[in-house]
Design an enzyme around this catalytic site. Structure first.
Site, PDB file in Angstrom:
ATOM      1  N   TYR A 191       0.868  -1.184   0.000  1.00 20.00           N
ATOM      2  CA  TYR A 191       0.000   0.000   0.000  1.00 20.00           C
ATOM      3  C   TYR A 191       0.900   1.227   0.000  1.00 20.00           C
ATOM      4  CZ  TYR A 191      -3.841   3.073   1.652  1.00 20.00           C
ATOM      5  OH  TYR A 191      -4.784   4.064   1.803  1.00 20.00           O
ATOM      6  N   LYS A 244      -1.362  -1.391  -4.060  1.00 21.05           N
ATOM      7  CA  LYS A 244      -2.461  -0.439  -4.039  1.00 21.05           C
ATOM      8  C   LYS A 244      -1.803   0.924  -4.136  1.00 21.05           C
ATOM      9  CE  LYS A 244      -6.008   1.715  -1.184  1.00 21.05           C
ATOM     10  NZ  LYS A 244      -6.640   1.789   0.164  1.00 21.05           N
TER      11      LYS A 244
END
Length: 296
Positions: free
Chosen positions: A137, A165
């Site tokens: 992330y 992400k």
């Protein structure tokens, strides 16, 4: 380089409902069931939108367990397992794997500002502790550090690193990451507003805040563009743009909870230091939901 074929489409970054100061299990399970019924492609509990920074570790683990139990294998669950303490990230990731998560979402360490080498070893340590895919992330606006494409390429050589992400909102990163790691490196947008452009550049899906409120529309958009139907995707995006903007006028999770309140799905209680959205923002969210066809 973990198996990652199933991580495609619209993944809802789930909010965490509260009631009387505690996590509301019944409301959370109801939300999960509704999301799956609306056609979402996957679920992401206890990330930023799930208020993970203000959950206790016990609450965090329970929410992961409830999500996996309620999903019953119908859609993949990517469990939040991020921390700026590598030891804590490992503990959360190990728990998620034991609970049955399909993958974990591990944020770049925030606040302590590690170097690229420090971040490499952070993710490698988590990689070495578990046997399920890891989605990096990368969110520089919150972490104050940006995991470079070069460091990602090194990490992708490890057995469990599956993708990213990407919440940089820099669509150029999609092309750069695709060039460096190839098309098998999963790229999930972490920004609702730029997700359509992200997909056109080679993305595989979106971890969406707005999907809390508009799960069917967000899933339909992703399904269309994954089939190459960008005309349909753009038409859906035109319906969603005001909602993307409205939900993020204040912290996005508060905006999403307000939208869910308007739908009668849960209360908009958030934990300090966050607050529910102000009445003017609430009106903007309502108007945007009417524009999207979610309310009359």
């Amino acid at each position: 380089m973990a198996s990652k074929t199933k991580f495609r489409g619209s993944y809802t970054a789930l909010v965490t409902p509260f009631k009387n100061g505690s996590v509301d299990e019944a409301a959370f399970r109801s939300l999960v069931s509704w999301q799956i019924g609306e056609g979402v492609h996957g679920l992401v509990p206890v990330g930023t939108t799930g208020e993970s920074p203000t959950l206790s570790h016990d609450e965090h683990r329970k929410v992961v367990e409830w999500c996996i139990d309620e999903a019953r294998g119908r859609v993949p669950v990517i469990a939040g397992a991020g921390s700026n303490s590598t030891r804590e990230a490992v503990d959360l990731a190990v728990h998620a794997e034991k609970a049955g998560a399909d993958a974990v979402l591990v944020v770049t360490p925030y606040y302590n500002k590690p170097t690229q080498e420090g971040m490499y070893h952070h993710f490698k340590t988590v990689n070495d502790a578990i046997g399920i895919p890891i989605i990096i992330y990368n969110i520089p606006s919150r972490s104050v550090v940006d995991l470079s494409v070069e460091t990602m390429a090194r990490l992708f050589e490890l057995k469990n690193i599956a993708g990213v992400k990407d919440a940089t909102a820099n669509v150029a990163r999609v092309s750069l990451q695709r060039h460096a790691m190839g098309p098998d490196f999963i790229q999930l947008s972490g920004e609702d507003m730029t997700a359509l452009a992200f997909m056109a550049a080679g993305g595989h899906g979106c971890v969406s805040v707005v999907a809390n409120v508009a799960p069917k529309l967000c899933a339909s958009l992703m399904s269309a563009v994954l089939k190459g139907d960008y005309a349909t995707g753009l038409a859906i995006q035109d319906r969603l743009v005001p909602l993307h903007a409205a939900i993020f006028k204040e912290p996005g999770l508060a905006g999403a909870k307000h939208g869910l309140k308007l739908l009668g799905r849960l209360d908009e209680v958030v934990r300090l230091p966050l607050l529910p959205v102000t009445p003017p923002t609430g009106k903007v969210i309502r108007d945007a939901m009417v524009h999207a066809g979610l309310l009359n």
